[in-house]
Write an enzyme that holds these catalytic residues in place. Structure first.
Site, PDB file in Angstrom:
ATOM      1  N   GLU A   1       0.854  -1.206   0.000  1.00 55.27           N
ATOM      2  CA  GLU A   1       0.000   0.000   0.000  1.00 55.27           C
ATOM      3  C   GLU A   1       0.881   1.244   0.000  1.00 55.27           C
ATOM      4  O   GLU A   1       2.073   1.153   0.293  1.00 55.27           O
ATOM      5  CB  GLU A   1      -0.900  -0.013   1.244  1.00 55.27           C
TER       6      GLU A   1
ATOM      7  N   CYS B   1      18.181  46.942 -16.491  1.00 61.11           N
ATOM      8  CA  CYS B   1      17.572  45.740 -17.052  1.00 61.11           C
ATOM      9  C   CYS B   1      18.631  44.883 -17.740  1.00 61.11           C
ATOM     10  O   CYS B   1      19.366  45.387 -18.595  1.00 61.11           O
ATOM     11  CB  CYS B   1      16.475  46.122 -18.049  1.00 61.11           C
TER      12      CYS B   1
ATOM     13  N   CYS C   1      17.488  45.036 -21.752  1.00 57.67           N
ATOM     14  CA  CYS C   1      17.489  46.255 -22.568  1.00 57.67           C
ATOM     15  C   CYS C   1      18.309  47.385 -21.944  1.00 57.67           C
ATOM     16  O   CYS C   1      18.438  48.451 -22.523  1.00 57.67           O
ATOM     17  CB  CYS C   1      16.057  46.732 -22.800  1.00 57.67           C
TER      18      CYS C   1
ATOM     19  N   CYS D   1      11.614  46.464 -14.911  1.00 58.50           N
ATOM     20  CA  CYS D   1      12.091  47.213 -16.069  1.00 58.50           C
ATOM     21  C   CYS D   1      10.871  47.960 -16.603  1.00 58.50           C
ATOM     22  O   CYS D   1       9.843  47.342 -16.883  1.00 58.50           O
ATOM     23  CB  CYS D   1      12.626  46.246 -17.125  1.00 58.50           C
TER      24      CYS D   1
ATOM     25  N   CYS E   1      11.077  46.645 -24.102  1.00 58.28           N
ATOM     26  CA  CYS E   1      12.146  45.704 -23.730  1.00 58.28           C
ATOM     27  C   CYS E   1      11.834  44.337 -24.350  1.00 58.28           C
ATOM     28  O   CYS E   1      10.728  43.808 -24.187  1.00 58.28           O
ATOM     29  CB  CYS E   1      12.211  45.606 -22.209  1.00 58.28           C
TER      30      CYS E   1
ATOM     31  N   LYS F   1       2.833   4.623   1.032  1.00 53.96           N
ATOM     32  CA  LYS F   1       3.365   5.185   2.278  1.00 53.96           C
ATOM     33  C   LYS F   1       3.057   6.679   2.242  1.00 53.96           C
ATOM     34  O   LYS F   1       3.660   7.432   1.477  1.00 53.96           O
ATOM     35  CB  LYS F   1       4.871   4.934   2.371  1.00 53.96           C
TER      36      LYS F   1
ATOM     37  N   TYR G   1      -4.477   2.944   8.226  1.00 51.49           N
ATOM     38  CA  TYR G   1      -3.832   1.788   7.596  1.00 51.49           C
ATOM     39  C   TYR G   1      -3.419   0.672   8.543  1.00 51.49           C
ATOM     40  O   TYR G   1      -2.736  -0.257   8.153  1.00 51.49           O
ATOM     41  CB  TYR G   1      -2.618   2.240   6.791  1.00 51.49           C
TER      42      TYR G   1
ATOM     43  N   ASP H   1       2.808  10.497   3.061  1.00 52.70           N
ATOM     44  CA  ASP H   1       3.777  11.425   3.631  1.00 52.70           C
ATOM     45  C   ASP H   1       3.026  12.540   4.351  1.00 52.70           C
ATOM     46  O   ASP H   1       2.769  13.608   3.802  1.00 52.70           O
ATOM     47  CB  ASP H   1       4.646  11.999   2.508  1.00 52.70           C
TER      48      ASP H   1
ATOM     49  N   LYS I   1      11.369   3.073   0.152  1.00 56.37           N
ATOM     50  CA  LYS I   1      11.390   4.532   0.014  1.00 56.37           C
ATOM     51  C   LYS I   1      11.715   4.942  -1.418  1.00 56.37           C
ATOM     52  O   LYS I   1      12.660   4.428  -2.020  1.00 56.37           O
ATOM     53  CB  LYS I   1      12.440   5.122   0.950  1.00 56.37           C
TER      54      LYS I   1
END
Ligand code: IVH
Length: 695
Positions: free
Chosen positions: A131, A434, A437, A452, A457, A133, A244, A135, A340
């Site tokens: 089944e 910038c 540009c 900017c 640009c 795992k 579970y 987290d 894992k």
């Protein structure tokens, strides 16, 4: 209470302590920092330190106290009864210790575990039950006489924090179940509380709007939420539970046929049928460990398709008699093991920081790290969001950084590993001009980003063309990042209107452009000419104008150029438009370059007219009325509900304001409902009431 100044000082104190090997002279400082870190972690639910950092400081304090027992004080953070337990919630003992699982990381480890199992029950055939795992945060539930009596966190495994009220907020957890019918008088069930990925994303979006720091990942969010003091907030956060394992149960011998649970599979099936959220449908049974191994390897690919985070699979011996024979070590049962998946954290070297210019001119620092695989994806570029984030995390070029990529969460730098610095690290210098540009950058006082301001640009132009073509705007399929860049670089499309007279004969000479792909592009561009006005307004990329506002704007004019004669005051009479949006819209339509673009689009035959207006005004039973939907509706998707209201002429608002007429609330409606109630002028409807109204 700590003031902002205290917080700053303690943060600095923690960083300083991490740099040195603390001695007895630092004992008071260490305790102060650890206590404060505890408070941030357990009470405020906003950790100040990474786990490793906290552990490092805690270990330093413990070491000093071990060497100088005379310095131990009763209120030292090392003197709590059990680590990991907050003092805010009562502590309760588990009926059976909550053990952990042994881990395996590859086929070889699993094969060895399988062999060990066979060795423990030599004459039997073993069935393995596999089944996910989950987290999240582990929990234990006790039901007595069919009623949920108590819920607790794992704590130190022997005792945990009592969280019954919070757990009762999780809709999938039954408050009572007909356990007594099966003769079960008391039962302890183990499981995990998780936050689904989409709920987590929404939670962080909301936090961003509220100006709060994002939560790092769904696991932290779940465990933090479980330990909150306000059950209403817990309910709003929409946690889920998966159960579970049955760790203990007592039977009432007076019942004629008490339940007999012979396998793990049957146990979870039985619970499922009684209404408990178990992974009954996810369970897989195998007889051969090689099949288990293959399943584990294959399953890892699907990990990202699941709605919740998993960090592996759990393999359990199915027969309970065999489980009992195999027993457990002090740390884990011998009859179960975790497989894992690949880690989603990794460390890498930060080589450089580049500055990218977005559609609105926002300049974003992007960290370039040595490419590193995390959870099956190679990560080499990570957004650092803005200057404040870089300063807060104290990130330097040359740092070894800890990177996390949790499922759908975009990769982020957790922190630099300060202890690995060798002095060659360099500060990140933010550009004054910038990078594309060379225009001087500007930072409005109320914003965290540099911009900017040169709308010509080229970086911004490319982003704007991409946005114009995007799915929710003019939906020109095929004109994604790659083609827009190609066409821009070769000079075919330098502005949005130029999309409509591309020299296709020249495009055909480019590699990778066959007749079919050219035809597809041509027809997608042609089709965009008849898109409804709100898509064009959205596609023009006016700042602060999202899809909903674009619809409201489109609905209020006959022709887009009508806006040339509007002022801010008039705009603010429209639904959902405040001073900020109004100023931005006016600025857009006053700008000569933008007017020129609209002229050109008109000449190219792009629709600038609100074709739906007449129909809306005459036919819409709810025209002039405003709606907003909040929470999860029982049967309709949000977009479906909005479409129903819009078809009746109503407008959809983005937030609760005095302009709102109806708020339709689903399950777990949050702050919007409260705000609407406070206003008093808003009619609150359920989905059923809404549907009756619309029919
Ligand atoms: S069984 C004695 N099954 O993983 C039974 N644990 O890393 C022990 N976990 O502490 C637990 N999904 O919090 C089991 N399907 C699953 C699980 C699971 C997640 C957690 C659990 C455990 C931790 C060990």
């Amino acid at each position: 209470m700590y003031t902002a100044q205290d917080e700053k000082r303690l943060f600095q104190q923690a960083k300083d302590l991490l740099q040195l090997q603390p001695t007895t002279a630092h004992i008071a400082q260490l305790r102060e920092v650890i206590n404060y870190a505890d408070q941030r972690y357990y009470v405020a639910d906003e950790p100040m330190l990474a786990d490793v950092e906290y552990d490092q400081l805690f270990a330093a304090l413990k070491k000093i106290e071990l060497e100088h027992p005379e310095l131990i004080s009763i209120d030292s953070p090392t003197q709590r009864v059990a680590s990991g337990i907050s003092e805010r919630l009562p502590t309760v003992a588990h009926l059976v210790p909550m053990l952990s699982l042994d881990n395996t990381y590859n086929a070889e480890d699993l094969r060895d575990w399988g062999k060990r199992c066979t060795g423990l029950v030599p004459d039997a055939t073993i069935e393995f039950c596999v089944e996910p795992k989950y987290d999240g945060a582990s929990i234990s539930l006790i039901y007595e006489n069919g009623q949920l009596l108590r819920a607790a966190t794992r704590g130190d495994g022997i005792s945990g924090e009592e969280i019954t009220t919070n757990l009762r907020q999780i809709r999938s957890v039954p408050l009572s179940a007909p356990l007594i019918k099966s003769g079960v008088q008391q039962i302890e069930i183990r499981g995990e509380v998780v936050i689904h990925k989409n709920v987590f994303a929404e939670l962080n979006r909301q936090r961003a709007t509220d100006g709060l720091a994002p939560l790092a990942n769904p696991r932290n969010a779940a465990s933090g939420t479980l330990r909150m003091l306000d059950p209403n907030e817990v309910a709003r956060r929409k946690l889920s539970a998966v159960l579970y394992h049955i760790s203990d149960y007592t039977l009432d011998t007076n019942v004629s046929r008490p339940i007999e649970l012979n396998t793990h599979f049957d146990s979870l099936q039985w619970l499922y049928n009684l209404g408990f959220p178990t992974p009954a449908k996810e369970l897989k049974i195998f007889k051969d460990i090689e099949d288990v191994i293959q399943y584990c390897i294959d399953f890892e690919q699907y990990r990202d398709n699941l709605p919740y985070e998993v960090d592996g699979l759990v393999i359990k011996v199915n027969s309970i008699a065999q489980q009992e024979k195999m027993g457990m070590t002090a740390h884990h049962p011998r009859w179960a093991v975790a497989y894992k998946f690949k880690a989603r954290q990794a460390t890498s070297k930060l080589r450089n920081v580049e500055f990218q210019v977005g559609r609105t001119g926002a300049v974003t620092p992007v960290a370039k790290i040595d490419p590193v695989p995390i959870g099956g994806v190679i990560v080499s570029s990570i957004s650092l969001f803005n200057e404040d984030v870089v300063r807060e995390k104290d990130i330097h070029i040359g740092d070894t950084v800890l990177v996390e990529r949790a499922g759908d969460v975009i990769p982020y730098i957790v922190k630099p590993l300060v202890e690995l610095r060798d002095g060659t690290e360099q500060a990140i210098i933010f550009p004054t001009h910038c990078p594309v540009c060379n225009e001087i950058l500007d930072k409005p006082t109320d914003e965290a980003v540099w911009r900017c301001i040169n709308i010509a640009c080229s970086a911004q132009v490319v982003e704007r063309i991409m946005h114009y073509c995007s799915k929710d705007a003019m939906d020109i399929r095929g004109m994604g990042e790659s083609n827009v860049n190609k066409f821009y670089e070769r000079g075919f499309v330098k502005t949005i209107p130029e999309l409509y007279h591309i020299d296709w004969a020249t495009v055909a000479t480019l590699e990778g452009f066959r007749d079919k792909s050219i035809n597809n592009l041509q027809s997608a561009i042609e089709a965009s000419k008849t898109q409804p006005l709100h898509r064009l307004i959205f596609g023009l990329g006016i700042r602060h104008v999202g899809e909903t506002t674009a619809k409201n704007l489109a609905r209020s004019v006959d022709h887009i150029k009508d806006f040339y004669n509007w002022d801010e005051e008039r705009l603010m009479t429209l639904d959902d438009i405040g001073p900020k949006v109004a100023a931005s819209v006016i600025h857009f339509f006053k700008t000569e370059e933008n007017r020129h673009i609209l002229e050109q689009l008109e000449q190219e035959g792009v629709n600038l007219v609100n074709l739906q207006q007449d129909q809306k005004q005459s036919g819409g039973e709810f025209s002039g009325k405003t709606f907003l939907f909040t929470g999860t509706l029982p049967t309709l998707k949000r977009s479906e509900a909005e479409a129903i209201a819009e078809a009746k002429g109503a407008s959809i608002l983005g937030g609760v304001s005095s302009k709102l007429n109806y708020l339709v609330v689903g399950e777990d409606a949050g702050s919007k409902l409260e705000k609407a109630k406070k206003l008093g002028s808003v009619t609150i409807l359920s989905e059923a009431e809404f549907l009756t109204m619309m029919s």
